[in-house]
Structure formats: structure tokens, C-alpha cells
Design a protein around this motif. Sequence first.
Motif, PDB file in Angstrom:
ATOM      1  N   LEU A  28       0.831  -1.203   0.000  1.00  0.00           N
ATOM      2  CA  LEU A  28       0.000   0.000   0.000  1.00  0.00           C
ATOM      3  C   LEU A  28       0.870   1.261   0.000  1.00  0.00           C
ATOM      4  CD1 LEU A  28      -0.602   1.695   3.017  1.00  0.00           C
ATOM      5  CD2 LEU A  28      -1.228  -0.638   3.580  1.00  0.00           C
ATOM      6  N   GLY A  32      -0.151   1.547  -3.517  1.00  0.00           N
ATOM      7  CA  GLY A  32      -1.538   1.861  -3.164  1.00  0.00           C
ATOM      8  C   GLY A  32      -1.797   3.342  -2.991  1.00  0.00           C
ATOM      9  N   LYS A  86       6.449  -5.205  -6.559  1.00  0.00           N
ATOM     10  CA  LYS A  86       5.317  -5.687  -5.757  1.00  0.00           C
ATOM     11  C   LYS A  86       5.569  -7.173  -5.524  1.00  0.00           C
ATOM     12  CE  LYS A  86       0.401  -6.749  -6.317  1.00  0.00           C
ATOM     13  NZ  LYS A  86      -0.794  -6.573  -7.173  1.00  0.00           N
ATOM     14  N   THR A 104       5.743  -5.850   0.171  1.00  0.00           N
ATOM     15  CA  THR A 104       5.026  -7.114   0.336  1.00  0.00           C
ATOM     16  C   THR A 104       3.514  -6.928   0.287  1.00  0.00           C
ATOM     17  OG1 THR A 104       5.335  -6.840   2.728  1.00  0.00           O
ATOM     18  CG2 THR A 104       6.855  -8.316   1.590  1.00  0.00           C
ATOM     19  N   VAL A 106      -0.391  -8.695   0.895  1.00  0.00           N
ATOM     20  CA  VAL A 106      -0.960  -9.386   2.057  1.00  0.00           C
ATOM     21  C   VAL A 106      -0.368 -10.795   2.156  1.00  0.00           C
ATOM     22  CG1 VAL A 106      -3.097 -10.376   2.997  1.00  0.00           C
ATOM     23  CG2 VAL A 106      -3.069  -8.017   2.125  1.00  0.00           C
ATOM     24  N   GLY A 125      -7.366  -3.570   2.335  1.00  0.00           N
ATOM     25  CA  GLY A 125      -8.249  -4.581   1.763  1.00  0.00           C
ATOM     26  C   GLY A 125      -7.418  -5.744   1.269  1.00  0.00           C
ATOM     27  N   ILE A 126      -7.974  -6.937   1.312  1.00  0.00           N
ATOM     28  CA  ILE A 126      -7.247  -8.091   0.785  1.00  0.00           C
ATOM     29  C   ILE A 126      -7.521  -8.224  -0.711  1.00  0.00           C
ATOM     30  CG2 ILE A 126      -7.241  -9.372   2.951  1.00  0.00           C
ATOM     31  CD1 ILE A 126      -9.558 -11.089   1.528  1.00  0.00           C
ATOM     32  N   GLY A 127      -6.659  -8.949  -1.402  1.00  0.00           N
ATOM     33  CA  GLY A 127      -6.946  -9.331  -2.774  1.00  0.00           C
ATOM     34  C   GLY A 127      -7.982 -10.445  -2.753  1.00  0.00           C
ATOM     35  N   SER A 138      -6.260 -13.899  -6.198  1.00  0.00           N
ATOM     36  CA  SER A 138      -5.087 -13.336  -5.522  1.00  0.00           C
ATOM     37  C   SER A 138      -4.396 -14.392  -4.657  1.00  0.00           C
ATOM     38  CB  SER A 138      -5.514 -12.173  -4.632  1.00  0.00           C
ATOM     39  OG  SER A 138      -4.425 -11.765  -3.824  1.00  0.00           O
ATOM     40  N   ALA A 139      -3.082 -14.348  -4.632  1.00  0.00           N
ATOM     41  CA  ALA A 139      -2.315 -15.246  -3.754  1.00  0.00           C
ATOM     42  C   ALA A 139      -2.624 -14.975  -2.278  1.00  0.00           C
ATOM     43  CB  ALA A 139      -0.819 -15.086  -4.022  1.00  0.00           C
ATOM     44  N   ASP A 140      -3.303 -13.858  -1.992  1.00  0.00           N
ATOM     45  CA  ASP A 140      -3.715 -13.585  -0.604  1.00  0.00           C
ATOM     46  C   ASP A 140      -4.634 -14.691  -0.084  1.00  0.00           C
ATOM     47  OD1 ASP A 140      -2.394 -11.211  -1.041  1.00  0.00           O
ATOM     48  OD2 ASP A 140      -4.186  -9.941  -0.925  1.00  0.00           O
ATOM     49  N   PHE A 187     -14.924  -2.385   1.838  1.00  0.00           N
ATOM     50  CA  PHE A 187     -13.872  -1.388   1.729  1.00  0.00           C
ATOM     51  C   PHE A 187     -14.439   0.031   1.860  1.00  0.00           C
ATOM     52  CE2 PHE A 187     -10.121   0.731   0.026  1.00  0.00           C
ATOM     53  CZ  PHE A 187      -9.113   0.008   0.618  1.00  0.00           C
ATOM     54  N   LYS A 258      -0.282  -9.051 -12.107  1.00  0.00           N
ATOM     55  CA  LYS A 258      -0.097  -8.312 -10.856  1.00  0.00           C
ATOM     56  C   LYS A 258      -0.327  -6.814 -11.016  1.00  0.00           C
ATOM     57  CE  LYS A 258       4.413  -7.940  -9.522  1.00  0.00           C
ATOM     58  NZ  LYS A 258       5.808  -8.409  -9.326  1.00  0.00           N
ATOM     59  N   THR A 261      -4.460  -4.947  -9.970  1.00  0.00           N
ATOM     60  CA  THR A 261      -4.947  -4.340  -8.725  1.00  0.00           C
ATOM     61  C   THR A 261      -4.452  -2.891  -8.569  1.00  0.00           C
ATOM     62  OG1 THR A 261      -5.233  -6.495  -7.688  1.00  0.00           O
ATOM     63  CG2 THR A 261      -5.071  -4.615  -6.208  1.00  0.00           C
ATOM     64  N   LEU A 265      -6.899   0.489  -8.542  1.00  0.00           N
ATOM     65  CA  LEU A 265      -6.889   1.352  -7.349  1.00  0.00           C
ATOM     66  C   LEU A 265      -6.554   2.790  -7.730  1.00  0.00           C
ATOM     67  CD1 LEU A 265      -5.094  -0.919  -4.714  1.00  0.00           C
ATOM     68  CD2 LEU A 265      -7.513  -0.691  -5.237  1.00  0.00           C
TER      69      LEU A 265
END
Length: 298
Positions: A28, A32, A86, A104, A106, A125-127, A138-140, A187, A258, A261, A265
Motif C-alpha cells: 500500500l 496503493g 510488488k 510485500t 498481504v 483490503g485483501i486481494g 489473488s495469492a492472498d 472497503f 499483478k 490491482t 486502485l
Amino acid sequence: MPVSLHLSSAVRAALTNHHPIVALESTLITHGLPRPVNLEVARRLEDVVRDNGAVPATIAILDGEIYAGLEPDQLARLANTDNVRKVSRRDLPIVIAQKGHGATTVAATMWVAAQAGIKIFATGGIGGVHRGQPFDVSADLPELAQTPVVVVCAGAKAILDLPLTLEWLETHGVPVLGFETDTFPAFYSRSSGLPIDARCDTAEAAAQIIRAKFELGLQGGLLIGAPIPEEFAVANADIEPVIQQALHLAEAEHIRGKAITPFLLLHVSELTGGESQKANIALLEHNACVAAQIARAL
Ligand code: PSU
Ligand code: MN
């Protein structure tokens, strides 16, 4: 702990003395929020964690070394460096081997936090599962399914497919709790209208469920949704056309992977003339505060 992982002196002392710690992510900061707000917010989040009785551990990678807890000069360097990578889970070995800088996500923050022995993590917020792209997950999400860290967030942005995101978490056994809410937050807005698994009105109530999960030896983490404070919330109906516009722009410009996102945003923020940025900052501070309280309760 991996050899390339370094703890700040404050984080090391807190771990030794069993003081509460809250991990904070760094994507972020670099992807972000624009400069100079990014550094101001990063510092502010650390202060909010401290004001609520916990030690902040902002997680990032500098010159191929992983840090859990950044010194003030390291935080400033991260916030003011161009082209920071990222870093999600799959990027970790690459940025370490190439001795690069990394912010990094999430997923990667959770992994580092777990290596360091940190249990609670606050983000915005998470992915999740992308709209119209159910294979862009998302890998989150898989990180939440396998890594024992509690993530406090304001839900997931409505740029994502929220029902599919919650279905994915259910399939993979990730409990989704609502902090002072009965529904999963969205969000910018306080509610997606989608149900959560349990409501918690206090940090202690959340801590009880967290303790029970870890005591059972169930793998993976928990997700806690804390709605954006009322006075900063934006109605779903106001933000939806903006999201549609950003999604069309992404499609037209063939944005993939990647980059998607951060692209969405940035455009949502531009299209709302900064209103979404104010909301973003308010919810980040709120999540840092909630996470610190839960870390203390634990
Ligand atoms: N959601 C936000 N702001 C963000 C992100 C998500 O509202 O900055 C970042 C987080 O770091 C999250 C990442 O982990 O984007 C997800 O990216 P992807 O969809 O590429 O996995
Ligand atoms: Mn993706």
C-alpha cells in the motif's frame, strides 16, 4: 527464521517479552498511495498501533534483505524509491536472489509475519477473486488458507467479485469474522450485504475464536472484516460506476496479472477526485487500531 529475515530492535524486544505486535504491509505504501501521502500514512499507521499499546512491524524487502519492523530511515527509503517490486509469495525468492527492493502484499506479509512469530496483521483490503476472471485469484487467499496469521481488513474492494471471494475462503476453511458488523465490509462502504461466519463486538471475543482455531491445530489464518468508520464511508451506488469505468479502462489497455490491482486502485482514486483516498486512509487507521486491540487481547 530464514537468514535473510531481520527484526527491528523494537520487534525483537516485543517478541522476547511477549508484548503485542501488529504486522503492517508495504504494497500500500509503494503501489496503493501516491507520494508524499504514502510515507505520511505509513508513519501514521505505526503511530496508531503504538497509541493502542502494540509494537508495529512494517514488513518490506530492501537490497534483498527482509525486514519485520523498519527503522524510520528505511521506511522513508522504501516510500521514496521508484520501481519497487510488488512482492507476493511467488516473488519472494526472486527479489531475495536479485538483491532488489520489494513491497510485500498481504500474502507475502503474512508469510514473513509467520516466520517472525507475529500473529496479527492489519491491512486495508485483501486481494480476492477478480470479476469476470474467476481464475485470477489473488495469492492472498491461498495464503490465508495455509499461514497462521490473523488479517484485519476493511473487506475487499468492490473491484473484486466479493461473493466468489467468500466462497473461496469457505471452501478452504478460513473463518471470516465481522468486527462490530453482521456482514462482510466492502472497503469504501460498510457492507457488501454478504454474511460473515461470526460477529465479534470486542477484541476479546475475536481473541477467543482466534485462540480456539490455533489450539485446534487447524492450519491457516483468520480474516477479520472491520467496516470503514461511518463518516468516511462511500455508498456502494456511488462507487460502482467508478469501478465499472476503471474496469473498462483496464480492459482497453490490456492490463494483466499483478498490475491489475494497482491499476484499478489508481483509477478509482483519480476518478473520485481523492475522496476514495481519504476513505482509504481512514479505514487503514481504523484497522491498525482494531488489530492492536486484538493483539493485546491475545
Ligand atoms: N487492496 C487494496 N489496496 C492494496 C491492495 C489490495 O485496497 O494496496 C494490495 C494488497 O497488498 C494486496 C494486493 O495483497 O494488492 C493484492 O494484489 P493481487 O490482486 O495482485 O494479488
Ligand atoms: Mn491476480
